[in-house]
Design an enzyme around this catalytic site. Sequence first.
Site, PDB file in Angstrom:
ATOM      1  CG  LEU A 121      -1.679   1.402   1.501  1.00 55.31           C
ATOM      2  CD1 LEU A 121      -2.545   1.590   0.597  1.00 55.31           C
ATOM      3  CD2 LEU A 121      -2.184   1.197   2.986  1.00 55.31           C
ATOM      4  CB  SER A 122       0.749   4.276   0.400  1.00 60.73           C
ATOM      5  OG  SER A 122       1.188   5.615   0.536  1.00 60.73           O
TER       6      SER A 122
END
Length: 376
Positions: free
Chosen positions: A143-144
């Site tokens: 994620l991210s």
Amino acid sequence: MRNIADTIARMARAGAPTPRETVPSRLTPLIEFGTNPGALLGHSYVPKDLPAGAALVVVLHGCTQTAAGYDHGSGWSKLADRAGFALLFPEQTRANNPNLCFNWFASEDTAQAGGEAESIAQMTETMIARHGLDRSRVYVTGLSAGGAMTVAMLATRPDLFAGGAVIGGLAYGTATGVSQALDRMRGHGDTSDVALADAVRSGSRGHDGRWPTLAIWHGGADATVSIANADTIARQWRGIHGVDATAVRTERVGTAVHRIWSDAEGRDVVEDWTVPGMGHGTPIDPLRGERLGAAGPFMLDVGISSTAVIAKSWGLVAAAKAETAAKPAPVERVAKIAIPVSSKPAAKSAPKPRAEAPTGIQATIENALRAAGLMR
């Protein structure tokens, strides 16, 4: 000047450190996995009675998160129990990045050798050897900032990973410092398809084998990492696989829009999942369907489990086990200002050297950048 000030203010608010998760960890520390040039921590999860030759999934948390917290929110270890595969959770340290972000914008940490990417590869090789895992079924997701590092792992070690799934992330090689990172996260500073693909080929040092597949997940209302980045990643990996942008199939899964590009062999090589109305985070479905994960900061209950869908696409679970339900949500793609989000815990390894702190206005600016994970 107002735009710069607004960006720094947003970064300072969004990147402020949060208390460490208090969720019980299901993970085991991974020790003695190599020289660890990136000074990362490692954790693993190996289900009881893991079959010989099982698959491995490498999971990279986002800023302000820990490995255990991301596992709790995403439900990966619960799915591993049901389906019989092993997990590796590299973890950032505050010595490397005060906001626990993987350093996706630092060229020394996203090269094939010498930084965080090499540490992750060393952990992966250790897991394969230590548990007799199937080298042809090794995957990575994140994620991210962990999503941006996911793309970096696929670019620098295409020989090691069969596929990846990036959630709210960014393309490889498009930022080599703080100012470029800010631009890319806001969806600015685009480059050509040729340059995007060349960046990946440069990172892989002459790889001439099959390239990993890639699934891209993004919220239609992500105000932290602009959804324009999802299109940039898709362009980059369509170029790597040599597939035509117009040769696309589109379907809906609940309210999610799913686009698929296949290569000349009919293999689905690039996928794009847009979850309308969703902000910055990992899509989960804790109460319905697979009942995986737990809602929390950057773990978003939108009625679809990205964990289950990703595992299904990699052949880790049967199709019937990855059915998903979705809540109603608006259908437009919304591009907004972006900020980097990723998480990481305290480290055993020696901190990387940091320059002497400046004073005055420069100190204020740099403190905001560090809070957002864009400076060390």
